[in-house]
Design a protein around this motif. Sequence first.
Motif, PDB file in Angstrom:
ATOM      1  N   GLN A   1      97.073  56.319 -36.917  1.00  0.00           N
ATOM      2  CA  GLN A   1      97.413  56.416 -35.642  1.00  0.00           C
ATOM      3  C   GLN A   1      97.697  57.876 -34.966  1.00  0.00           C
ATOM      4  O   GLN A   1      98.386  58.702 -35.671  1.00  0.00           O
ATOM      5  CB  GLN A   1      98.724  55.687 -35.442  1.00  0.00           C
ATOM      6  CG  GLN A   1      98.530  54.135 -35.801  1.00  0.00           C
ATOM      7  CD  GLN A   1      97.710  53.608 -34.837  1.00  0.00           C
ATOM      8  OE1 GLN A   1      97.417  53.604 -33.726  1.00  0.00           O
ATOM      9  NE2 GLN A   1      96.638  52.582 -35.420  1.00  0.00           N
ATOM     10  N   VAL A   2      97.328  58.249 -33.787  1.00  0.00           N
ATOM     11  CA  VAL A   2      97.497  59.522 -33.331  1.00  0.00           C
ATOM     12  C   VAL A   2      98.570  59.521 -32.178  1.00  0.00           C
ATOM     13  O   VAL A   2      98.387  58.620 -31.240  1.00  0.00           O
ATOM     14  CB  VAL A   2      95.960  60.131 -32.631  1.00  0.00           C
ATOM     15  CG1 VAL A   2      96.257  61.569 -31.994  1.00  0.00           C
ATOM     16  CG2 VAL A   2      95.004  60.066 -33.947  1.00  0.00           C
ATOM     17  N   ASP A   3      99.387  60.467 -32.041  1.00  0.00           N
ATOM     18  CA  ASP A   3     100.352  60.753 -30.965  1.00  0.00           C
ATOM     19  C   ASP A   3      99.574  61.532 -30.222  1.00  0.00           C
ATOM     20  O   ASP A   3      99.770  62.874 -30.220  1.00  0.00           O
ATOM     21  CB  ASP A   3     101.716  61.164 -31.691  1.00  0.00           C
ATOM     22  CG  ASP A   3     102.645  61.324 -30.541  1.00  0.00           C
ATOM     23  OD1 ASP A   3     102.474  61.455 -29.389  1.00  0.00           O
ATOM     24  OD2 ASP A   3     104.009  61.184 -30.938  1.00  0.00           O
TER      25      ASP A   3
ATOM     26  N   SER B   1      99.379  68.040 -38.669  1.00  0.00           N
ATOM     27  CA  SER B   1      99.675  67.079 -39.694  1.00  0.00           C
ATOM     28  C   SER B   1     100.682  66.062 -39.054  1.00  0.00           C
ATOM     29  O   SER B   1     100.685  65.123 -39.674  1.00  0.00           O
ATOM     30  CB  SER B   1      99.979  67.738 -40.828  1.00  0.00           C
ATOM     31  OG  SER B   1      98.785  68.602 -41.300  1.00  0.00           O
ATOM     32  N   ALA B   2     101.422  66.572 -38.295  1.00  0.00           N
ATOM     33  CA  ALA B   2     102.807  65.782 -37.735  1.00  0.00           C
ATOM     34  C   ALA B   2     102.223  64.827 -36.699  1.00  0.00           C
ATOM     35  O   ALA B   2     102.780  63.846 -36.330  1.00  0.00           O
ATOM     36  CB  ALA B   2     103.769  66.629 -37.295  1.00  0.00           C
TER      37      ALA B   2
ATOM     38  N   PHE C   1      88.139  60.990 -35.778  1.00  0.00           N
ATOM     39  CA  PHE C   1      89.289  61.587 -35.716  1.00  0.00           C
ATOM     40  C   PHE C   1      90.468  60.626 -36.042  1.00  0.00           C
ATOM     41  O   PHE C   1      90.552  59.448 -35.412  1.00  0.00           O
ATOM     42  CB  PHE C   1      89.385  62.134 -34.181  1.00  0.00           C
ATOM     43  CG  PHE C   1      90.966  62.843 -33.825  1.00  0.00           C
ATOM     44  CD1 PHE C   1      91.435  63.528 -34.575  1.00  0.00           C
ATOM     45  CD2 PHE C   1      91.436  62.229 -32.780  1.00  0.00           C
ATOM     46  CE1 PHE C   1      92.756  64.172 -34.194  1.00  0.00           C
ATOM     47  CE2 PHE C   1      92.594  62.809 -32.423  1.00  0.00           C
ATOM     48  CZ  PHE C   1      93.321  63.888 -33.173  1.00  0.00           C
ATOM     49  N   GLY C   2      91.142  61.091 -36.769  1.00  0.00           N
ATOM     50  CA  GLY C   2      92.365  60.226 -37.107  1.00  0.00           C
ATOM     51  C   GLY C   2      92.205  59.262 -38.525  1.00  0.00           C
ATOM     52  O   GLY C   2      93.334  58.853 -38.999  1.00  0.00           O
ATOM     53  N   GLN C   3      91.101  59.246 -38.864  1.00  0.00           N
ATOM     54  CA  GLN C   3      90.645  58.345 -39.954  1.00  0.00           C
ATOM     55  C   GLN C   3      91.094  59.448 -41.470  1.00  0.00           C
ATOM     56  O   GLN C   3      91.166  60.527 -41.363  1.00  0.00           O
ATOM     57  CB  GLN C   3      89.057  58.216 -40.285  1.00  0.00           C
ATOM     58  CG  GLN C   3      88.646  57.304 -38.925  1.00  0.00           C
ATOM     59  CD  GLN C   3      87.377  56.561 -39.311  1.00  0.00           C
ATOM     60  OE1 GLN C   3      86.956  56.226 -40.545  1.00  0.00           O
ATOM     61  NE2 GLN C   3      86.486  56.555 -38.381  1.00  0.00           N
ATOM     62  N   ASN C   4      91.278  58.524 -42.506  1.00  0.00           N
ATOM     63  CA  ASN C   4      91.482  59.166 -43.776  1.00  0.00           C
ATOM     64  C   ASN C   4      90.090  59.342 -44.546  1.00  0.00           C
ATOM     65  O   ASN C   4      89.463  58.179 -44.696  1.00  0.00           O
ATOM     66  CB  ASN C   4      92.453  58.181 -44.561  1.00  0.00           C
ATOM     67  CG  ASN C   4      92.822  59.057 -45.663  1.00  0.00           C
ATOM     68  OD1 ASN C   4      92.251  59.100 -46.919  1.00  0.00           O
ATOM     69  ND2 ASN C   4      94.158  59.591 -45.663  1.00  0.00           N
TER      70      ASN C   4
ATOM     71  N   ILE D   1      92.100  63.409 -41.019  1.00  0.00           N
ATOM     72  CA  ILE D   1      91.566  64.234 -39.914  1.00  0.00           C
ATOM     73  C   ILE D   1      92.564  64.216 -38.837  1.00  0.00           C
ATOM     74  O   ILE D   1      92.528  63.335 -37.927  1.00  0.00           O
ATOM     75  CB  ILE D   1      90.171  63.779 -39.560  1.00  0.00           C
ATOM     76  CG1 ILE D   1      89.357  63.593 -40.797  1.00  0.00           C
ATOM     77  CG2 ILE D   1      89.563  64.656 -38.361  1.00  0.00           C
ATOM     78  CD1 ILE D   1      87.739  62.810 -40.558  1.00  0.00           C
ATOM     79  N   VAL D   2      93.173  65.457 -38.876  1.00  0.00           N
ATOM     80  CA  VAL D   2      94.358  65.646 -37.964  1.00  0.00           C
ATOM     81  C   VAL D   2      93.973  66.351 -36.696  1.00  0.00           C
ATOM     82  O   VAL D   2      94.744  66.552 -35.826  1.00  0.00           O
ATOM     83  CB  VAL D   2      95.528  66.213 -38.705  1.00  0.00           C
ATOM     84  CG1 VAL D   2      96.172  65.618 -39.643  1.00  0.00           C
ATOM     85  CG2 VAL D   2      95.236  67.810 -39.133  1.00  0.00           C
TER      86      VAL D   2
END
Length: 693
Positions: free
Chosen positions: A105-107, A98-99, A154-157, A144-145
């Motif tokens: 945006q995906v780290d 989740s972090a 992936f990464g979308q809400n 989507i974490v």
Amino acid sequence: MRGCPTRTGGSKTLPAWLNIRAKLVIVLVTVSLLPLAVVGWYSLAQSKASISNEVFNHLISVRDGKRAQILRLLKKTQADIRVLADSSHIDAALDAFSAVVRDGQVDQGQFNYFESLEYGDSFRRFIGEYDYYDLMLISEFGDIVYSTKREADFGQNVLSGPLKDSVLGRSLERGFKNVVLTDFEIYPPSDGQVISFVLAPIGSTGATSGAVVLKMTNAALNEVMLERSGMGDTGEAYLVGPDNLMRSDSYLDPVNRTVNASFKNPDKGKVDTIATKAALDGKTGHEIILDYRGQEVLNAYLPVKFGSSVFAMITEIDKTEAFEPIENLQQLVVVLALAVVALMVVSAFLIANIVTHPIRLLTQASIEISGGNLNKEVQVARDDELGVLSENFNEMRISIRSKIAEIEESREALRQMNETLEHRVEERTAELAEAYTQISSSIEYASNIQKGLLPTDDVMQDFLGEHFVVWHPKDIVGGDFYWLREWGNGRLLAVGDCTGHGVPGAFMTLIATATLNRSLRETQPGQLDELMSCMNVRIKNVLGGGDDVSGADDGLELGFVYLPHENGEVYFCGAGLSLFAKHDQEISEHKGYRHGVGYRTISPEQTYNVIRLKRQDLDGFYLASDGIFDQTGGDRGHGFGKRRFREAILGADGKTYPEQKEVLLASIQDYQGDHPRRDDITIVGFKSGDTAH
């Protein structure tokens, strides 16, 4: 002069075709062929009905067997995702990933780090072993974490982004509360494949922190539906959804009526027949209908529940293939009938000339054969046409008997096939029963171990005097425990309610009691607040609760009662549990710290209060886990609560403590009724008097 013979009788003459020979020919042909035609028609009709019943029975057997396979597949899928959702591993993974996602945006660096902590490998092994397309984690905010495939979603809400109108977006809110199985739809992020989703809420402490999602293609359904044992050349089984589109691939139309082709081109891929309409209306049956190709088929159908949707399960085979044995038999009978007609006409002329004993023998034999006695052989010892006719009758009898034997062999083969299937089902059932017995034995043994760690009734009596104990795990083992020790110049009673129940809860009780024994040795006698603080720190260290990133958020609610031998007081320190004290017709509740110990949200520096009570002012004490208060029941399904708890104790006023226990248990059971048990229940009640030696 040669010419047509005539019979003179006055002025009257008879034509030659009315003479005795012609009449005899007409009679013989009529008498011989009419019964043969009736018996042949009746035999064909009966054979057609018999074969039709056999085909329908086979279709129904295949249909019901595939329905059972699909239901087992759905139960397995729900069990798979429940195991995932209930594991502390998935909870920790959701918290970690989740972090990684913020505002879409995906780290990537942080994502790769967390995935390297065995999460990625374990999740990929899971979907590989259990044949799922993808595994995703969705936070409580809809992001989507995590995704094993990292596709476009992936990464979308899911709740506010482009996916909110997809089948996943429409189902997520329900997936935060319960296990949800969606219907199949085209899912653009997965290259436009037709996908179904299985969702389950994640949350080990009762509060939902997100959802775990499994993507499924229709591969598992295809594996069941495209298995074609005993289906012939044109037999097939398929599933149709409520939108009349395919939910499994068609065997006979792999171009337009696969699942993907059906969804991408509904005009060509729809299946809208009498059978699909009936099944989608919840009906079960079988009949001869026109299928989606416009062909007459023998069809068996029924509805199949798939999540909140209903699919039509169809098994069918072309009528031409199903009735091919009848068609062959009809052709054979026609040929034989024509041959018999020709032979009978020739024979009739010969018989009319001879009119002897062979005629009666042949007539009698033909009547018996026409009546169905295929074992009766025609015996006419002649070398002329009568002998030939008798041989042909015998050949016809043998041929018909051979065809009937072939039908019987087909019926026997079908019966043996059904017996083989039943034997395989029995073997699998025996294997499952053995596995269940082994698991049950292991849990029963674990229960004996857990009971052995609890104080015996003699120890409780020695420490507390008159008392009662209720220790009822929800399952065979549980997450509640009670505990007694001599501590300095007094006695210490503890009641704990650990995270979870069943086997996970039982493991937590082992951790808690071991930690309590160690903390007791490191704390000065009588210092309950320090003992509780020590338990908080040690439980957090054991379970990793001190790590805000990767630790498991587990712990327990705990209550301590300390009874000094001399000063006539009762000391209480609680973390999530209360002490109830009785005086006359009143019961007071003494609360400690409102949360438990060991949880990630509890600070290691948390302090606790100690409450002191005078024994002579009170009649008895009761320390209970929250399982009794949360137990649902009654007409509205509310919890038992503290008010009913007080009323049950006051209702047992004047009774011994063992009698109070029976009154309290009866009150709980009466209120619970048909509602299921929700949690473990532990209650310790004892008198206020000093019972130390």
